[in-house]
Structures are given as C-alpha cells and as structure tokens.
Write an enzyme that holds these catalytic residues in place. Structure first.
Site, PDB file in Angstrom:
ATOM      1  N   LYS A  42      30.611 -28.630  95.230  1.00 55.91           N
ATOM      2  CA  LYS A  42      30.009 -28.485  96.604  1.00 55.91           C
ATOM      3  C   LYS A  42      29.293 -29.794  96.927  1.00 55.91           C
ATOM      4  O   LYS A  42      28.564 -30.039  97.940  1.00 55.91           O
ATOM      5  CB  LYS A  42      29.075 -27.499  96.935  1.00 55.91           C
ATOM      6  CG  LYS A  42      29.472 -25.899  96.543  1.00 55.91           C
ATOM      7  CD  LYS A  42      31.348 -25.724  96.925  1.00 55.91           C
ATOM      8  CE  LYS A  42      31.548 -25.723  98.198  1.00 55.91           C
ATOM      9  NZ  LYS A  42      33.067 -25.393  98.120  1.00 55.91           N
ATOM     10  N   HIS A 103      34.563 -30.570  87.444  1.00 55.18           N
ATOM     11  CA  HIS A 103      33.009 -30.232  87.591  1.00 55.18           C
ATOM     12  C   HIS A 103      32.447 -29.983  86.276  1.00 55.18           C
ATOM     13  O   HIS A 103      31.301 -29.379  86.387  1.00 55.18           O
ATOM     14  CB  HIS A 103      32.912 -29.280  88.447  1.00 55.18           C
ATOM     15  CG  HIS A 103      33.670 -29.260  89.963  1.00 55.18           C
ATOM     16  ND1 HIS A 103      33.398 -30.143  90.728  1.00 55.18           N
ATOM     17  CD2 HIS A 103      34.679 -28.307  90.424  1.00 55.18           C
ATOM     18  CE1 HIS A 103      34.127 -29.688  91.791  1.00 55.18           C
ATOM     19  NE2 HIS A 103      34.941 -29.039  91.671  1.00 55.18           N
ATOM     20  N   SER A 133      26.041 -24.361 100.357  1.00 59.01           N
ATOM     21  CA  SER A 133      27.434 -24.378 100.454  1.00 59.01           C
ATOM     22  C   SER A 133      28.315 -23.449  99.286  1.00 59.01           C
ATOM     23  O   SER A 133      29.170 -22.811  99.658  1.00 59.01           O
ATOM     24  CB  SER A 133      27.702 -26.075 100.268  1.00 59.01           C
ATOM     25  OG  SER A 133      29.016 -26.104 100.382  1.00 59.01           O
ATOM     26  N   TYR A 188      26.228 -38.071  98.417  1.00 58.80           N
ATOM     27  CA  TYR A 188      26.890 -37.338  99.867  1.00 58.80           C
ATOM     28  C   TYR A 188      25.850 -37.899 101.067  1.00 58.80           C
ATOM     29  O   TYR A 188      26.490 -38.107 102.151  1.00 58.80           O
ATOM     30  CB  TYR A 188      26.567 -35.731  99.726  1.00 58.80           C
ATOM     31  CG  TYR A 188      27.211 -34.903 100.872  1.00 58.80           C
ATOM     32  CD1 TYR A 188      28.437 -34.275 101.041  1.00 58.80           C
ATOM     33  CD2 TYR A 188      26.335 -34.675 102.058  1.00 58.80           C
ATOM     34  CE1 TYR A 188      28.884 -33.582 101.923  1.00 58.80           C
ATOM     35  CE2 TYR A 188      26.613 -33.946 103.018  1.00 58.80           C
ATOM     36  CZ  TYR A 188      28.107 -33.417 102.973  1.00 58.80           C
ATOM     37  OH  TYR A 188      28.494 -32.613 104.157  1.00 58.80           O
ATOM     38  N   ARG A 250      32.915 -25.996 105.990  1.00 52.66           N
ATOM     39  CA  ARG A 250      32.112 -25.228 106.661  1.00 52.66           C
ATOM     40  C   ARG A 250      31.261 -25.908 107.770  1.00 52.66           C
ATOM     41  O   ARG A 250      31.673 -25.915 108.971  1.00 52.66           O
ATOM     42  CB  ARG A 250      31.035 -24.350 105.722  1.00 52.66           C
ATOM     43  CG  ARG A 250      30.446 -23.300 105.969  1.00 52.66           C
ATOM     44  CD  ARG A 250      29.638 -22.796 104.630  1.00 52.66           C
ATOM     45  NE  ARG A 250      28.810 -23.992 104.242  1.00 52.66           N
ATOM     46  CZ  ARG A 250      27.473 -24.009 104.801  1.00 52.66           C
ATOM     47  NH1 ARG A 250      27.187 -23.202 105.708  1.00 52.66           N
ATOM     48  NH2 ARG A 250      26.873 -24.952 104.399  1.00 52.66           N
ATOM     49  N   LYS A 251      30.136 -26.664 107.361  1.00 53.35           N
ATOM     50  CA  LYS A 251      29.374 -27.321 108.355  1.00 53.35           C
ATOM     51  C   LYS A 251      29.221 -28.918 107.982  1.00 53.35           C
ATOM     52  O   LYS A 251      29.095 -29.556 109.116  1.00 53.35           O
ATOM     53  CB  LYS A 251      28.022 -26.886 108.359  1.00 53.35           C
ATOM     54  CG  LYS A 251      27.967 -25.548 109.275  1.00 53.35           C
ATOM     55  CD  LYS A 251      26.342 -25.274 109.255  1.00 53.35           C
ATOM     56  CE  LYS A 251      26.147 -23.658 109.924  1.00 53.35           C
ATOM     57  NZ  LYS A 251      24.840 -23.419 109.872  1.00 53.35           N
ATOM     58  N   GLY A 252      29.285 -29.323 106.910  1.00 54.54           N
ATOM     59  CA  GLY A 252      29.352 -30.679 106.292  1.00 54.54           C
ATOM     60  C   GLY A 252      27.869 -31.341 107.107  1.00 54.54           C
ATOM     61  O   GLY A 252      27.979 -32.472 107.386  1.00 54.54           O
TER      62      GLY A 252
HETATM   63  S1  PPS Z   1      34.328 -27.853  95.701  1.00 49.82           S
HETATM   64  O1  PPS Z   1      34.615 -26.749  96.266  1.00 49.82           O
HETATM   65  O2  PPS Z   1      33.409 -28.090  94.662  1.00 49.82           O
HETATM   66  O3  PPS Z   1      35.423 -28.885  95.611  1.00 49.82           O
HETATM   67  O4  PPS Z   1      33.571 -28.369  97.274  1.00 49.82           O
HETATM   68  P1  PPS Z   1      33.188 -29.895  97.688  1.00 49.82           P
HETATM   69  O5  PPS Z   1      34.569 -30.556  98.525  1.00 49.82           O
HETATM   70  O6  PPS Z   1      32.422 -30.436  96.614  1.00 49.82           O
HETATM   71  O7  PPS Z   1      32.375 -29.618  98.930  1.00 49.82           O
HETATM   72  C1  PPS Z   1      32.197 -29.027 100.022  1.00 49.82           C
HETATM   73  C2  PPS Z   1      31.360 -29.371 101.085  1.00 49.82           C
HETATM   74  O8  PPS Z   1      31.587 -30.684 101.322  1.00 49.82           O
HETATM   75  C3  PPS Z   1      31.775 -30.956 102.834  1.00 49.82           C
HETATM   76  N1  PPS Z   1      32.750 -31.669 103.231  1.00 49.82           N
HETATM   77  C4  PPS Z   1      32.390 -32.515 104.034  1.00 49.82           C
HETATM   78  N2  PPS Z   1      30.859 -33.227 104.615  1.00 49.82           N
HETATM   79  C5  PPS Z   1      30.924 -34.169 105.525  1.00 49.82           C
HETATM   80  N3  PPS Z   1      32.184 -34.962 105.846  1.00 49.82           N
HETATM   81  C6  PPS Z   1      33.345 -34.531 105.152  1.00 49.82           C
HETATM   82  N4  PPS Z   1      34.373 -35.293 105.522  1.00 49.82           N
HETATM   83  C7  PPS Z   1      33.342 -33.473 104.471  1.00 49.82           C
HETATM   84  N5  PPS Z   1      34.378 -32.944 103.623  1.00 49.82           N
HETATM   85  C8  PPS Z   1      33.837 -31.887 103.103  1.00 49.82           C
HETATM   86  C9  PPS Z   1      32.319 -29.253 103.113  1.00 49.82           C
HETATM   87  O9  PPS Z   1      32.163 -28.989 104.397  1.00 49.82           O
HETATM   88  C10 PPS Z   1      31.412 -28.618 102.211  1.00 49.82           C
HETATM   89  O10 PPS Z   1      29.918 -28.501 102.622  1.00 49.82           O
HETATM   90  P2  PPS Z   1      29.251 -27.457 103.645  1.00 49.82           P
HETATM   91  O11 PPS Z   1      27.768 -27.809 103.568  1.00 49.82           O
HETATM   92  O12 PPS Z   1      29.647 -25.909 103.013  1.00 49.82           O
HETATM   93  O13 PPS Z   1      29.774 -27.496 104.971  1.00 49.82           O
END
Ligand code: PPS
Length: 287
Positions: A42, A103, A133, A188, A250-252
């Site tokens: 995440k 991971h 997340s 991030y 989800r929300k990013g």
């Molecule tokens: S995993 O399952 O471990 O591979 O997940 P991972 O990809 O590491 O993390 C998922 C979270 O990253 C957010 N995300 C982003 N945030 C901002 N911009 C972009 N482009 C983006 N792409 C993925 C994703 O929404 C998850 O965070 P949360 O807080 O749940 O939204």
C-alpha cells in the site's frame, strides 16, 4: 495460524505462499540488469509500477496499451486463484531487462538482491495512510483475512502482525541502504507533491529516458484520476479483489488516516513511531 495465514520466521504470510516457495525465493537468481520495485504493501507500488512500465516502453501509449502488467512485472509474492506456476519460476524464464517486484522483508527476499546489485526502486509511504489503505485491502482481498472492526485491525497493524510484517522493519532496512549506488529511495508523499520530478529521478536512475517534451504526458498518464479509470491498471478485472467492497484505487490521498485513527490510537502510534524511528533521520509528511 488462521484460516488465511501463518507466521514464518516472525512474519505473517498468506497460506498460499507455501514454505517451499519462501525457500526457493531465497535462492532465486537475480540479474544485474533487473529493475526491482520493492515496497511495503500500500505504499504506491501500482503507481511506481505504472511509471516503470511506461518508461520502459519509451512513454509510447500505443505500446503501453499492449502490455499486460502481470506479464511485464514479475511479482514474486503474486497470488492468483488458479495459478499453476509460481512467480519465481515464471520470472526465471523471462528476457532481460526484467521488472521485478516484491513486498518481502529482507530476511525472505532473494539473497542475490544484495550481491548482484540490480537497480532497486524503493517506495515508502507514511504508515498511518498505509494502515487505512491496507485496512480496505483486507476487506476487499479475498485471499487475506477481513477484520471485523477498525479497532481490531489497528491493533494488528500496531503490533506489526499483518501479512508482510512490520512497516518499521522494512522501511528502516531500505532507508539504511538509501545511499547504495543501486538504490533509489522514494516517498509516496513526494510523488503526490511533484510527480514530474520523481519521474525524472526514476528515469535518470534507471536510464530509461523520457522523450523530449513528453514529461507532462507521463505525469498525466500516471495521475490518480487516469489510473483509477483505466481497467488495465485498476484491478476491476481481478478475481482476487472485490471492488464493490472497496476499489483498489481508493482515494490516493495524504492524510486520510485522520478519518480513522481515534485520538488515543494516534497518541499510541506516535509514541511507537518515535521509539522505532529515533535516530534514523527518516521522516514523512502525514498531511
Ligand atoms: S499494493 O496492494 O500493495 O500493491 O498497493 P499499492 O499499489 O502499493 O498501494 C495502493 C495505494 O496507492 C494509491 N495509488 C495512488 N495514489 C496517488 N496517485 C496514483 N496515481 C496512485 N496509484 C495508486 C491507491 O489509491 C492506494 O492508496 P489508498 O490510500 O488506498 O487510496
């Protein structure tokens, strides 16, 4: 041991990642020209993955569209219902330059990651947003446990007792290697603040250039909105994730944890954070 997971050398693993896989991964043959994306779950893995894939095909959208992520990325901890061959076996047959992903904590990752010195992109994210997340990931992912309540989940995260082990252990391990020539340590929160600069860093570190005048297009391609709407990226077609419970994208945001942590949970976590991170010099933006 639960219905979903068990502990191996102090780290919780889904049952589907069997002991023999963990053993085989330790002696997995790393190549010097591999690119390894390493993250605690995440932290922005999918985001960095998309940047790497796009850079690897010269930032050409038509070429990118033809790429299947699971083919291009060799994800060592991959679990898919109905999988017939484990990821390390498939990865060994792939042509160079491979993009590898894991991971895994240091004690379980391939030993040659250290000796062969492939290019390593490590992405870190503040642990409070990761906690939230990951909570939703537990709810929507059919292969890992769902917690009844946020409070129960929070305690497990606090204890480092979730699949993948302790956030502190993993992040401090890679932070302590941040000055190695082959390691690029990213955050991030910096990607949120200035994605273009981070893309340039990755591009220069690996040697996959952004074509002249194309940076804005790459930034746009890797934006949250674009990735959220792209079914090739957003896991809407995945059998493992029930997006009706929670979308993968989800929300990013930075700071969503404030909607979940109670005051006492926040105080307890801050205390733990201070103890564990003391003297490390590693800091995060939490809002
Ligand atoms: S995993 O399952 O471990 O591979 O997940 P991972 O990809 O590491 O993390 C998922 C979270 O990253 C957010 N995300 C982003 N945030 C901002 N911009 C972009 N482009 C983006 N792409 C993925 C994703 O929404 C998850 O965070 P949360 O807080 O749940 O939204």
């Amino acid at each position: 041991m639960t219905k979903y997971d068990r502990i191996v050398d102090g780290i919780r693993y889904p049952l589907a990642i069997k002991d023999e896989i963990l053993e085989a991964v330790k002696t997995f043959e790393v190549r010097e020209d591999d690119v390894w994306l390493i993250t605690y779950r995440k932290s922005g893995t999918t985001w960095a993955q998309e940047i790497l894939i796009f850079l690897s095909c010269g930032c050409d959208l038509a070429k990118r569209d033809k790429i299947d992520i699971t083919e291009r990325i060799s994800f060592l901890d991959l679990l898919k219902p109905g999988m017939t061959e484990f990821a390390h076996v498939t990865a060994a047959k792939k042509p160079s330059p491979r993009i590898m992903e894991t991971h895994m904590q240091s004690r379980h990752m391939p030993r040659e990651i250290i000796t062969k010195k492939p290019k390593i992109v490590y992405v870190a994210r503040n642990p409070k947003d990761i906690a939230v997340s990951f909570y939703y990931f537990h709810k929507s992912n059919k292969l890992i446990k769902t917690f009844e309540t946020w409070d129960e989940y929070f305690q497990a995260f606090y204890d480092g007792d979730l699949v993948g082990g302790s956030w502190f252990d993993m992040n401090l391990y890679w932070w302590n290697r941040r000055n190695d020539d082959n390691v690029l340590f990213l955050k991030y929160e910096d990607m949120k603040e200035d994605l273009g600069s981070v893309i340039v860093k990755i591009s220069e570190f690996i040697g996959w250039p952004v074509p002249e005048g194309k940076l804005e297009e790459v930034v746009q391609h890797c934006s949250f909105g674009n990735m959220k709407n792209n079914p090739k990226i957003n896991y809407t077609e995945s059998k493992m994730i029930d997006i009706s419970i929670s979308p993968f994208m989800r929300k990013g945001l930075v700071g969503d944890w404030k909607n979940y942590f109670t005051v006492s949970q926040n105080e307890a976590f801050d205390k733990l954070y201070e103890e564990k991170m003391k003297g490390s010099g590693l800091t995060f933006r939490f809002e």
